[in-house]
Design an enzyme around this catalytic site. Structure first.
Site, PDB file in Angstrom:
ATOM      1  CG  ASP A  60     -25.127 -10.958  -5.598  1.00 10.52           C
ATOM      2  OD1 ASP A  60     -23.452 -10.409  -4.471  1.00 10.52           O
ATOM      3  OD2 ASP A  60     -24.809 -10.923  -6.924  1.00 10.52           O
ATOM      4  CG  HIS A  61     -23.213 -14.855  -5.606  1.00  5.85           C
ATOM      5  ND1 HIS A  61     -23.067 -15.443  -6.183  1.00  5.85           N
ATOM      6  CD2 HIS A  61     -23.349 -13.406  -5.154  1.00  5.85           C
ATOM      7  CE1 HIS A  61     -23.439 -14.822  -7.164  1.00  5.85           C
ATOM      8  NE2 HIS A  61     -23.376 -14.038  -6.422  1.00  5.85           N
ATOM      9  CG  HIS A 117     -18.853 -10.636  -4.006  1.00  2.00           C
ATOM     10  ND1 HIS A 117     -18.227 -11.099  -5.046  1.00  2.00           N
ATOM     11  CD2 HIS A 117     -18.267 -10.019  -3.113  1.00  2.00           C
ATOM     12  CE1 HIS A 117     -17.217 -10.601  -4.719  1.00  2.00           C
ATOM     13  NE2 HIS A 117     -17.179  -9.748  -3.720  1.00  2.00           N
TER      14      HIS A 117
END
Lengths: 305, 305
Positions: B66-67, B64
């Site tokens: 945001d990682h 994902h």
């Protein structure tokens, strides 16, 4: 009505703890144009309290990472927020592939389209227009294909003098034509010249963004008379050989461009991290263009009517 | 010797003006492990004054954005700085394609390799070790393949008592064996038991990172007795249905995991932007696990010997 530029990032290739990579938002009469989108742009937009939903047009000057690495994060956030406006991206054509590979990993179905508009690196080109604003891309001279962007209001109609409407009893149906330059013929057959009936409109305001580029006087024709000019200044004259080798400008180059274009004001940015201070850039530019400012992340520069 | 975790980002999918997306640096005896790499990680690393050249191992829990959106910017900066250390990335295998598409746009030739090590999502696996430290990945329960990571010191040798060396005139050649548990046979044939000669070594220190996951008690076996545990807490119990639907944890889930694992201390983060305050998370977790802290960007948490 606003015409204002907010700097979101003003560092060169490597961000610092005070400067994000290149990104700017230009608010023209309520249209929010995002210009370049370096890493962290979405964080800076949020800090500026600019609503994500207002951003529908994104202009990417070239495909060095410090000018577009923030794009996928921004689109991802648009998606997570459930936004529905289509996003138009004006960029080198190859960006589509880079972004598409990453869009495939986004959570859930996107409720908007991302529409890519390839830039022309041969000559200036009108790439966006609506009733009141137009955007023109123009080639710069960098180590890879790179464009600048000129944003300007369309010419406004003249103002008709209220007292003339009464004096000559001008019918409503003819007002539009007079605003656009027509003379008025009275019932008695007298021609009242337009200049007597109107006051000139405020001149259209404009902003030009000269992204990464060597000194390139060819841009001057396109941006002539611009109110506000951003021009990169990665080096000072002390490192002119570096500037030439990397197809970047010195602060003096930026100032020369502003001078030749008769710009109203110059903002310089994209400073190399080799420099610890920005004063040398400012001093160098001001030797020939006094109305120069140094870009500061988070600062807004207005063009008044 | 340090064993300390610095939070670089602690937001959930959408960064805020105060919290960057997920990223952490764990310093184990001078090894700097980067754990997840959300957008803006390189800016946060710079703010923490951590030398980029020290980062050689990067652990990405899942794909994902945001990682991992900060990864390409970080690698690009390594390249611009002319760093030469190879970079090892432990991640889902598909990350390689995403990054490669972008690496093709980097300026100049990279002087280091980027080496990808695919994670195992079926069972815990030793993914890194050197003389003093080991890292184990373990599956979590998220909407896509996702791993947590356990970092721990290897067991140290016992300390030999100086006075015993003199008293029994222990030859240098035998000291290593005694530190590792051997008894000592004196010239007179007396057996001196190891316990009399040594003091036990400090217990190995450990840190576990439980990235995005629903409550998943299967992790407890792997992380049992961990000194410091980070566990995501995207929601509170009030939004349990949201947590379940999105395969995330509540603060209570995080605390339960810490309790079952007999963790020394719990740090919670990855808070949904639906919450304006973090206190409800902390209060909820502390109902069953009092030694809980809320992750704060830029804060460092040490594990003492």
């Amino acid at each position: 009505m606003p015409f204002e530029l907010t700097i979101l990032g003003s560092s060169s290739a490597i961000p610092t703890s005070e400067r994000y990579p290149t990104a700017q938002v230009l608010n023209v009469l309520g249209r929010f144009f995002l210009i370049d989108c370096g890493e962290g742009t979405q964080i800076q937009i949020r800090r500026q309290k600019i609503a994500f939903g207002k951003i529908k047009h994104i202009f990417i000057s070239h495909l060095h990472g410090d000018h577009f690495y923030g794009l996928i994060g921004l689109i991802s956030t648009f998606n997570l927020l459930g936004l529905k406006n289509d996003i138009h991206i004006y960029s080198p054509s190859q960006l589509k592939d880079v972004i598409q590979t990453q869009l495939d990993f986004l959570k859930g179905e996107m409720q908007f389209k991302v529409i890519f508009h390839p830039l022309n690196f041969k000559k200036p080109q009108l790439i966006f227009e609506d009733k009141k604003v137009e955007v023109i891309s123009f080639p710069l001279k960098h180590s890879i294909n790179c464009c600048g962007f000129l944003f300007r209001e369309k010419p406004k109609e003249a103002n008709i003098k209220k007292e003339c409407i009464e004096q000559y009893q001008i019918p409503v149906a003819q007002i539009r034509a007079i605003k656009q330059g027509a003379d008025f013929l009275t019932a008695e057959g007298e021609v009242v010249p337009n200049a007597k009936l109107t006051t000139p409109p405020p001149p259209p305001r404009s902003y030009a963004f000269c992204s990464d580029t060597a000194f390139y006087p060819q841009v001057v024709e396109t941006i002539q008379g611009v109110n506000l000019l951003y021009h990169e200044a990665t080096f000072t004259e002390e490192l002119r050989d570096w500037a030439e080798r990397t197809y970047h400008s010195t602060a003096l180059d930026a100032a020369k461009t502003a001078q030749m274009a008769h710009a109203g004001k110059l903002i310089i940015g994209h400073f190399s991290t080799r420099y610890k201070e920005v004063e040398p850039f400012l001093e160098e530019a001001q030797t020939i263009f006094s109305n120069t400012e140094v870009a500061i992340d988070g600062k807004t520069y207005s063009v008044k009517k």
